[in-house]
Design a protein around this motif. Structure first.
Motif, PDB file in Angstrom:
ATOM      1  N   CYS A 177       0.832  -1.202   0.000  1.00 17.32           N
ATOM      2  CA  CYS A 177       0.000   0.000   0.000  1.00 17.32           C
ATOM      3  C   CYS A 177       0.865   1.250   0.000  1.00 17.32           C
ATOM      4  O   CYS A 177       2.087   1.179   0.128  1.00 17.32           O
ATOM      5  N   TYR A 178       0.233   2.413  -0.128  1.00 16.27           N
ATOM      6  CA  TYR A 178       0.984   3.658  -0.016  1.00 16.27           C
ATOM      7  C   TYR A 178       0.925   4.180   1.410  1.00 16.27           C
ATOM      8  O   TYR A 178       0.069   3.796   2.213  1.00 16.27           O
ATOM      9  N   HIS A 179       1.844   5.080   1.725  1.00 14.69           N
ATOM     10  CA  HIS A 179       1.990   5.659   3.069  1.00 14.69           C
ATOM     11  C   HIS A 179       1.971   7.178   2.915  1.00 14.69           C
ATOM     12  O   HIS A 179       2.866   7.754   2.314  1.00 14.69           O
ATOM     13  N   ASN A 180       0.919   7.811   3.435  1.00 14.07           N
ATOM     14  CA  ASN A 180       0.798   9.267   3.369  1.00 14.07           C
ATOM     15  C   ASN A 180       1.672   9.897   4.452  1.00 14.07           C
ATOM     16  O   ASN A 180       1.629   9.479   5.618  1.00 14.07           O
ATOM     17  N   THR A 181       2.462  10.910   4.085  1.00 10.34           N
ATOM     18  CA  THR A 181       3.430  11.481   5.029  1.00 10.34           C
ATOM     19  C   THR A 181       2.792  12.343   6.114  1.00 10.34           C
ATOM     20  O   THR A 181       3.421  12.609   7.131  1.00 10.34           O
ATOM     21  N   GLY A 182       1.542  12.804   5.917  1.00  6.45           N
ATOM     22  CA  GLY A 182       1.057  13.863   6.778  1.00  6.45           C
ATOM     23  C   GLY A 182       1.790  15.150   6.431  1.00  6.45           C
ATOM     24  O   GLY A 182       2.727  15.162   5.615  1.00  6.45           O
ATOM     25  N   GLU A 183       1.385  16.269   7.040  1.00  9.00           N
ATOM     26  CA  GLU A 183       1.920  17.557   6.607  1.00  9.00           C
ATOM     27  C   GLU A 183       3.323  17.844   7.135  1.00  9.00           C
ATOM     28  O   GLU A 183       3.892  18.900   6.849  1.00  9.00           O
ATOM     29  N   GLY A 184       3.920  16.921   7.898  1.00  7.96           N
ATOM     30  CA  GLY A 184       5.236  17.175   8.474  1.00  7.96           C
ATOM     31  C   GLY A 184       6.405  17.031   7.527  1.00  7.96           C
ATOM     32  O   GLY A 184       7.557  17.227   7.923  1.00  7.96           O
ATOM     33  N   GLY A 185       6.146  16.675   6.284  1.00 12.28           N
ATOM     34  CA  GLY A 185       7.217  16.564   5.305  1.00 12.28           C
ATOM     35  C   GLY A 185       7.747  15.144   5.155  1.00 12.28           C
ATOM     36  O   GLY A 185       7.422  14.239   5.918  1.00 12.28           O
ATOM     37  N   PHE A 186       8.579  14.964   4.124  1.00 10.63           N
ATOM     38  CA  PHE A 186       9.172  13.662   3.817  1.00 10.63           C
ATOM     39  C   PHE A 186      10.435  13.478   4.653  1.00 10.63           C
ATOM     40  O   PHE A 186      11.358  14.287   4.588  1.00 10.63           O
ATOM     41  N   SER A 187      10.460  12.419   5.445  1.00 14.39           N
ATOM     42  CA  SER A 187      11.599  12.144   6.332  1.00 14.39           C
ATOM     43  C   SER A 187      12.339  10.895   5.864  1.00 14.39           C
ATOM     44  O   SER A 187      11.832  10.138   5.031  1.00 14.39           O
ATOM     45  N   PRO A 188      13.536  10.638   6.397  1.00 14.56           N
ATOM     46  CA  PRO A 188      14.238   9.395   6.049  1.00 14.56           C
ATOM     47  C   PRO A 188      13.444   8.145   6.419  1.00 14.56           C
ATOM     48  O   PRO A 188      13.656   7.081   5.831  1.00 14.56           O
ATOM     49  N   TYR A 189      12.527   8.276   7.359  1.00 12.85           N
ATOM     50  CA  TYR A 189      11.742   7.133   7.820  1.00 12.85           C
ATOM     51  C   TYR A 189      10.602   6.799   6.867  1.00 12.85           C
ATOM     52  O   TYR A 189       9.962   5.752   7.002  1.00 12.85           O
ATOM     53  N   HIS A 190      10.344   7.695   5.909  1.00 13.56           N
ATOM     54  CA  HIS A 190       9.378   7.413   4.857  1.00 13.56           C
ATOM     55  C   HIS A 190      10.038   6.736   3.656  1.00 13.56           C
ATOM     56  O   HIS A 190       9.347   6.425   2.675  1.00 13.56           O
ATOM     57  N   ALA A 191      11.333   6.522   3.711  1.00  9.85           N
ATOM     58  CA  ALA A 191      12.073   5.965   2.581  1.00  9.85           C
ATOM     59  C   ALA A 191      12.518   4.533   2.873  1.00  9.85           C
ATOM     60  O   ALA A 191      13.674   4.177   2.660  1.00  9.85           O
ATOM     61  N   LYS A 192      11.598   3.717   3.365  1.00  8.78           N
ATOM     62  CA  LYS A 192      11.917   2.334   3.732  1.00  8.78           C
ATOM     63  C   LYS A 192      11.327   1.313   2.763  1.00  8.78           C
ATOM     64  O   LYS A 192      11.242   0.140   3.086  1.00  8.78           O
ATOM     65  N   GLY A 193      10.909   1.783   1.578  1.00  8.62           N
ATOM     66  CA  GLY A 193      10.459   0.852   0.542  1.00  8.62           C
ATOM     67  C   GLY A 193       9.022   0.987   0.128  1.00  8.62           C
ATOM     68  O   GLY A 193       8.635   0.466  -0.918  1.00  8.62           O
ATOM     69  N   GLY A 194       8.186   1.643   0.920  1.00  7.54           N
ATOM     70  CA  GLY A 194       6.782   1.760   0.579  1.00  7.54           C
ATOM     71  C   GLY A 194       6.509   2.926  -0.358  1.00  7.54           C
ATOM     72  O   GLY A 194       7.248   3.906  -0.379  1.00  7.54           O
ATOM     73  N   ASP A 195       5.437   2.815  -1.141  1.00  8.60           N
ATOM     74  CA  ASP A 195       4.976   3.960  -1.922  1.00  8.60           C
ATOM     75  C   ASP A 195       4.597   5.084  -0.967  1.00  8.60           C
ATOM     76  O   ASP A 195       4.138   4.843   0.153  1.00  8.60           O
ATOM     77  N   VAL A 196       4.759   6.328  -1.425  1.00 10.10           N
ATOM     78  CA  VAL A 196       4.524   7.477  -0.549  1.00 10.10           C
ATOM     79  C   VAL A 196       3.623   8.488  -1.246  1.00 10.10           C
ATOM     80  O   VAL A 196       3.775   8.752  -2.444  1.00 10.10           O
ATOM     81  N   VAL A 197       2.680   9.034  -0.479  1.00  2.87           N
ATOM     82  CA  VAL A 197       1.901  10.197  -0.897  1.00  2.87           C
ATOM     83  C   VAL A 197       2.388  11.372  -0.062  1.00  2.87           C
ATOM     84  O   VAL A 197       2.330  11.331   1.173  1.00  2.87           O
ATOM     85  N   LEU A 198       2.900  12.399  -0.716  1.00  3.33           N
ATOM     86  CA  LEU A 198       3.413  13.569  -0.010  1.00  3.33           C
ATOM     87  C   LEU A 198       2.256  14.519   0.285  1.00  3.33           C
ATOM     88  O   LEU A 198       1.626  15.053  -0.620  1.00  3.33           O
ATOM     89  N   ASN A 199       1.988  14.715   1.561  1.00  2.46           N
ATOM     90  CA  ASN A 199       0.937  15.623   1.996  1.00  2.46           C
ATOM     91  C   ASN A 199       1.508  17.031   2.086  1.00  2.46           C
ATOM     92  O   ASN A 199       2.543  17.260   2.711  1.00  2.46           O
ATOM     93  N   ILE A 200       0.835  17.992   1.452  1.00  2.00           N
ATOM     94  CA  ILE A 200       1.295  19.381   1.433  1.00  2.00           C
ATOM     95  C   ILE A 200       0.292  20.227   2.200  1.00  2.00           C
ATOM     96  O   ILE A 200      -0.823  20.473   1.737  1.00  2.00           O
ATOM     97  N   GLY A 201       0.672  20.645   3.403  1.00  2.07           N
ATOM     98  CA  GLY A 201      -0.209  21.446   4.235  1.00  2.07           C
ATOM     99  C   GLY A 201       0.066  22.925   4.091  1.00  2.07           C
ATOM    100  O   GLY A 201       0.858  23.368   3.253  1.00  2.07           O
ATOM    101  N   THR A 202      -0.559  23.709   4.935  1.00  2.97           N
ATOM    102  CA  THR A 202      -0.478  25.161   4.832  1.00  2.97           C
ATOM    103  C   THR A 202       0.902  25.718   5.158  1.00  2.97           C
ATOM    104  O   THR A 202       1.231  26.840   4.771  1.00  2.97           O
ATOM    105  N   ALA A 203       1.720  24.944   5.888  1.00  2.00           N
ATOM    106  CA  ALA A 203       3.056  25.416   6.266  1.00  2.00           C
ATOM    107  C   ALA A 203       4.123  24.980   5.266  1.00  2.00           C
ATOM    108  O   ALA A 203       5.275  25.410   5.369  1.00  2.00           O
ATOM    109  N   TYR A 204       3.752  24.090   4.309  1.00  2.00           N
ATOM    110  CA  TYR A 204       4.668  23.640   3.251  1.00  2.00           C
ATOM    111  C   TYR A 204       5.983  23.099   3.819  1.00  2.00           C
ATOM    112  O   TYR A 204       7.069  23.388   3.289  1.00  2.00           O
TER     113      TYR A 204
END
Length: 521
Positions: A177-204
Motif C-alpha cells: 500500500c501507499y503511506h501518506n506522510t502527513g503535513e510534516g514533510g518527507f523524512s528518512p523514515y518514509h524511505a523504507k520501501g513503501g509507496d509514498v503520498v506527499l501531503n502538502i499542508g499550509t506550512a509547506y
C-alpha cells in the motif's frame, strides 16, 4: 554524627510515615491552588489520583465491549488479534444491538459464485488493487494505480515517532500500500520501501523558504530524489480541526525535525489556518496544475466537509476547464490522530458519511466521478465500515488510528502530551525505544492482509469479485424505532455511479500498478 544517624535508623517506620503525612498535610493546608487539597488535606490527593487513572479503569474494567469511543474494545481487539495473527473470531453470536440506529447490514447473495481454480484470489487473497488509475484522465506523466484499496492515512513525523513511521513504511512496503506522510514533510523514515503520498499542508514543511512560503524548486527536487513519492495531496483541512492550523510545541522539535521541516529550533511551530499559495478555487486549480506540470505526479486534495458552495464551484470549474484534482480525500469530522481543541474535534465539520455523501452527489451531478478517485478517511479501517464506504462511492480507504493500533497504540488518548506509553505518538527516545520497527511492521502487514481478506470474503458472499462493485442497494442502515432499515440509496438520496471494472486480472497486470519503490517509474 554517627550517633545521630543511628538514632534516626531506630525510628520506627510508622513514625516516618506519620512525619511524611504531616508534612503533606501542612503543604496542602497552606497552598492556595487546589481547594479540595486545602479542605481535605492528604486524602484529597486520592481524588486527583483517581481522576488520573480513571480512564484506564473505565477502559479495562468498567466499560463493556461496545461502549468505548473512539474505538470500542471489540474493535480494538479485532485489530490487535489480526495484527498478531491470533484468533480474531467471536463465539455465540453478536453482542451488538442490531436494532440500534445506524447499525450496518450487508446483504449477501442467495447463491454465491465459486471462484475458479486458477482465480488470483486462490493464490493470493491479500492483493486488491484500486479500481481506477489515478492521474490518467488528466494525462499526468506518472499515473498511478495503488496496489491496495487499503492505505495509510496522513500522520506526520513529529506527531508520530521515528520508530512508528519506520514501522508503518516498512509495513506498507510488505503489504504493497501507499503511506501518506502527513503535513510534516518527507523524512528518512518514509524511505523504507513503501509507496509514498506527499501531503502538502499550509506550512509547506520541507518545501518552503525561511518565511514559510511554498518553493516549487524544492518540491521538484524532492520528488526527483525520491521516486517512492507517487502522488501529492494538497491538504485544505483535516477532520480533527478543519480551518485551524496545527501546533508542534518547541519541546517536541528535535534538530532532525527542524532540518526536515525547515523550521527553527526552540520555537513552537504553528501551521497557518489557510494556504498562502492560493486563496480562491480558480487559484487552487492553477496551483494544482502547476505542481502536476512540474512533477508529473497525480495531485489530489484532502478536506473535511462543511459548507458546499466551494465544492459546487470546484465541480463547475472542472467541467468548464477540464482541469482539476485527480483524487479527493474526504476526511470525517470524527477523525484525528493528534491534538485538537475539543470544540473542533467534537463539533466542527461533518462526520464521514454525511460529508462524503454530500460531496459525492455534487460530482456525480456534474458527471465527474470517472475523472476522480474518491478516498475515504475516518474510522473506516474495519470490514463493515469499509464495505459501506465502497458502496457509497469510495474507491480507496485510508486508515490512521487503526494503523496506529496495529503497531501498538493502546488508545491512551494522550497523543498531545508527548508521553505516549506505546512509543507511537512521542519524540521521547526512551518511550519510542520500546517500539521495534521490524516486529511492528509485520504487525501492520498482518492487519492490512486480514482486513483485505475479510473485505474480499464479504464481496464474494455478496456475489462480487471486487468491492468497487458494491452498490447502495447492497447495504442497509438501521433507522431506529419503527422505521426498520433503509438502503443507503434511500438514506443518502443518491445512487453511486458504476465504476468501470474489467476483472481482477486487468487490475493486477496494470502497467501503472504500484506496490513499492521498486515499481516506481
Amino acid at each position: 554524627m554517627n550517633t545521630f544517624i543511628e538514632s534516626l535508623a531506630n525510628v520506627p517506620w510508622w513514625a516516618w510515615l506519620m512525619l511524611i503525612l504531616a508534612a503533606v498535610a501542612l503543604w496542602d493546608i497552606t497552598q492556595k491552588k487546589h481547594t479540595v487539597l486545602h479542605n481535605f488535606p492528604v486524602i484529597g490527593h486520592l481524588r486527583y489520583w483517581l481522576e488520573t487513572v480513571g480512564p484506564e479503569f473505565r477502559q479495562y474494567i468498567v466499560a463493556n465491549n461496545r461502549e468505548e469511543l473512539p474505538f470500542n474494545r471489540r474493535q480494538r481487539s479485532w485489530i490487535y488479534a489480526s495484527s498478531k495473527r491470533e484468533n480474531n473470531f467471536q463465539g455465540f453470536g453478536t453482542d451488538q444491538d442490531v436494532h440500534g440506529a445506524g447499525f450496518i447490514f450487508i446483504k449477501p447473495a442467495l447463491v454465491t459464485k465459486r471462484l475458479a481454480k486458477d482465480h488470483p484470489y486462490r493464490e493470493n487473497p491479500y492483493v486488491l488493487p484500486a479500481p481506477k488509475v489515478i492521474g490518467l484522465s488528466h494525462n499526468r506523466r506518472r499515473p498511478y494505480r495503488p496496489k491496495q484499496v487499503i492505505n495509510i492515512s496522513g500522520m506526520s513525523f513529529g506527531s508520530l515517532s521515528a520508530s512508528a513511521i519506520t514501522a508503518l513504511n516498512e509495513g506498507a512496503a510488505k503489504f504493497g500500500c501507499y503511506h501518506n506522510t502527513g503535513e510534516g514533510g518527507f523524512s528518512p523514515y518514509h524511505a523504507k520501501g513503501g509507496d509514498v503520498v506527499l501531503n502538502i499542508g499550509t506550512a509547506y514543511f520541507g518545501i518552503r523558504d525561511d518565511d514559510g512560503n511554498f518553493v516549487m524548486e524544492k518540491l521538484v527536487r524532492l520528488t526527483q530524489n525520491n521516486p517512492a513519492i507517487r502522488m501529492l495531496e494538497l491538504k485544505l483541512s483535516q477532520g480533527a480541526k478543519p480551518g485551524k492550523g496545527g501546533v508542534l510545541p518547541a519541546a517536541k522539535i528535535t534538530q532532525e525535525i527542524s532540518d526536515i521541516r525547515h523550521v527553527p529550533m526552540g520555537k513552537d511551530v504553528i501551521s497557518p489556518a489557510a494556504h498562502s499559495a492560493f486563496g480562491t478555487i480558480p487559484e487552487m486549480l492553477d496551483f494544482i496544475e502547476a505542481m502536476a506540470e512540474a512533477t508529473g505526479l497525480p495531485i489530489g486534495i484532502k478536506a473535511a466537509v462543511g459548507k458546499l458552495d466551494m465544492w459546487e464551484e470546484l465541480a463547475e470549474l472542472m467541467v468548464k476547464t477540464g482541469r482539476g484534482p485527480d483524487f479527493i480525500t474526504i476526511d470525517g469530522g470524527e477523525g484525528g490522530t493528534g491534538a485538537a481543541p475539543p470544540s473542533f474535534a467534537d463539533h466542527v465539520s461533518l462526520p464521514w458519511v454525511y460529508g462524503f455523501s454530500s460531496v459525492y452527489r455534487i460530482f456525480k451531478k456534474h458527471g465527474l466521478t470517472d475523472r476522480i478517485t474518491f478516498i475515504g478517511s475516518g474510522k473506516l479501517g474495519l470490514p463493515a465500515q469499509a464495505i459501506m464506504a465502497f458502496a457509497m462511492g469510495a474507491d480507496i480507504i485510508n486508515v490512521a488510528r487503526e494503523a496506529m493500533m496495529s503497531i501498538g497504540c493502546i488508545q491512551a488518548q494522550i497523543c498531545h502530551t508527548n508521553r505516549c506509553p506505546a512509543g507511537v505518538a512521542t519524540q521521547s527516545k526512551w518511550l519510542q525505544a520500546g517500539l521495534d520497527p521490524t516486529l511492528k511492521s509485520e504487525r501492520f502487514y498482518n492487519y492490512g492482509k486480514t482486513l483485505t481478506k475479510e473485505i474480499l470474503e464479504i464481496a464474494v458472499a455478496c456475489g462480487y469479485e471486487h468491492p468497487c462493485q458494491f452498490t447502495m442497494e447492497d447495504v442497509d442502515v438501521a433507522m431506529g424505532d419503527n422505521n426498520h432499515t433503509r438502503a443507503l440509496k434511500v438514506v443518502y438520496q443518491y445512487e453511486k455511479a458504476p465504476v468501470p471494472y474489467e476483472g481482477i486480472d486487468t487490475l493486477i497486470n496494470c502497467k501503472y500498478l504500484g506496490g513499492g519503490i521498486q515499481n516506481a517509474h
